[in-house]
Design an enzyme around this catalytic site. Structure first.
Site, PDB file in Angstrom:
ATOM      1  N   HIS A 142       0.832  -1.202   0.000  1.00 40.42           N
ATOM      2  CA  HIS A 142       0.000   0.000   0.000  1.00 40.42           C
ATOM      3  C   HIS A 142       0.867   1.252   0.000  1.00 40.42           C
ATOM      4  CE1 HIS A 142       0.291  -0.056   4.560  1.00 40.42           C
ATOM      5  NE2 HIS A 142       0.421   1.235   4.334  1.00 40.42           N
ATOM      6  N   GLU A 171      -3.964   3.695   1.230  1.00 42.46           N
ATOM      7  CA  GLU A 171      -4.362   3.972   2.615  1.00 42.46           C
ATOM      8  C   GLU A 171      -4.544   5.472   2.781  1.00 42.46           C
ATOM      9  OE1 GLU A 171      -1.918   4.422   6.661  1.00 42.46           O
ATOM     10  OE2 GLU A 171      -1.798   2.414   5.823  1.00 42.46           O
ATOM     11  N   HIS A 229       4.387  11.236  -7.034  1.00 43.53           N
ATOM     12  CA  HIS A 229       3.028  10.955  -7.492  1.00 43.53           C
ATOM     13  C   HIS A 229       2.732   9.468  -7.402  1.00 43.53           C
ATOM     14  CE1 HIS A 229       5.407  10.365 -11.212  1.00 43.53           C
ATOM     15  NE2 HIS A 229       4.531   9.403 -11.460  1.00 43.53           N
ATOM     16  N   GLU A 234      -0.703  10.019 -11.785  1.00 47.47           N
ATOM     17  CA  GLU A 234      -0.414   9.848 -13.199  1.00 47.47           C
ATOM     18  C   GLU A 234      -1.257   8.696 -13.728  1.00 47.47           C
ATOM     19  OE1 GLU A 234       3.489   9.355 -16.084  1.00 47.47           O
ATOM     20  OE2 GLU A 234       3.609   8.694 -14.003  1.00 47.47           O
TER      21      GLU A 234
END
Length: 133
Positions: A6, A53, A72, A122
């Site tokens: 995550h 998360e 990003h 992105e």
């Protein structure tokens, strides 16, 4: 070997962020953990096991300062043009589609979205560099 599971983002308004990530990427809560001073919400969709998360610090009213380090998240989609059109129609203001090339090699065709807290995402056409796109 390590497996990425995550990435975490601190967000100011829970419902605003949940609405954005569901509209943009079909991410829905798969777990929600409420602690005394913060809440963790894990988001996923049917495409992968990697989760996003969201951390909401209780009582925070000021937006987070994201700094000047460029970072990003990235997602890949089958049909970049259709996804761009869908996100634009949803009022999510994607940037124009661009192509990044190195000499004669196309590195990626992509656009960016900005979430409600200013994080960049992105959106790449599948087949961009990376082993599991």
């Amino acid at each position: 070997m390590a497996k990425m599971i995550h990435s975490m983002l601190r967000v100011l308004e829970e419902q605003r962020s949940l609405a954005f990530y569901e509209a943009a990427f079909g991410l829905r809560p798969v777990d929600r953990l409420v602690f005394d001073s913060f809440t963790l919400i894990y988001l996923a969709n049917e495409e992968q096991t990697f989760e996003l998360e969201l951390t909401i610090n209780h009582g925070r009213t000021a937006p987070y300062v994201l700094g000047d380090g460029y970072g990003h998240l990235a997602v890949s989609v089958e049909d970049l043009a259709s996804e761009h059109e869908r996100l634009d129609a949803a009022g999510l203001s994607p940037t124009p589609i661009r192509t990044l090339e190195l000499e004669t090699r196309i590195i990626g065709t992509f656009f960016f979205l900005t979430d409600p807290d200013g994080y960049k995402i992105e959106v790449l056409s599948r087949g961009a560099p990376g082993r599991f796109l």
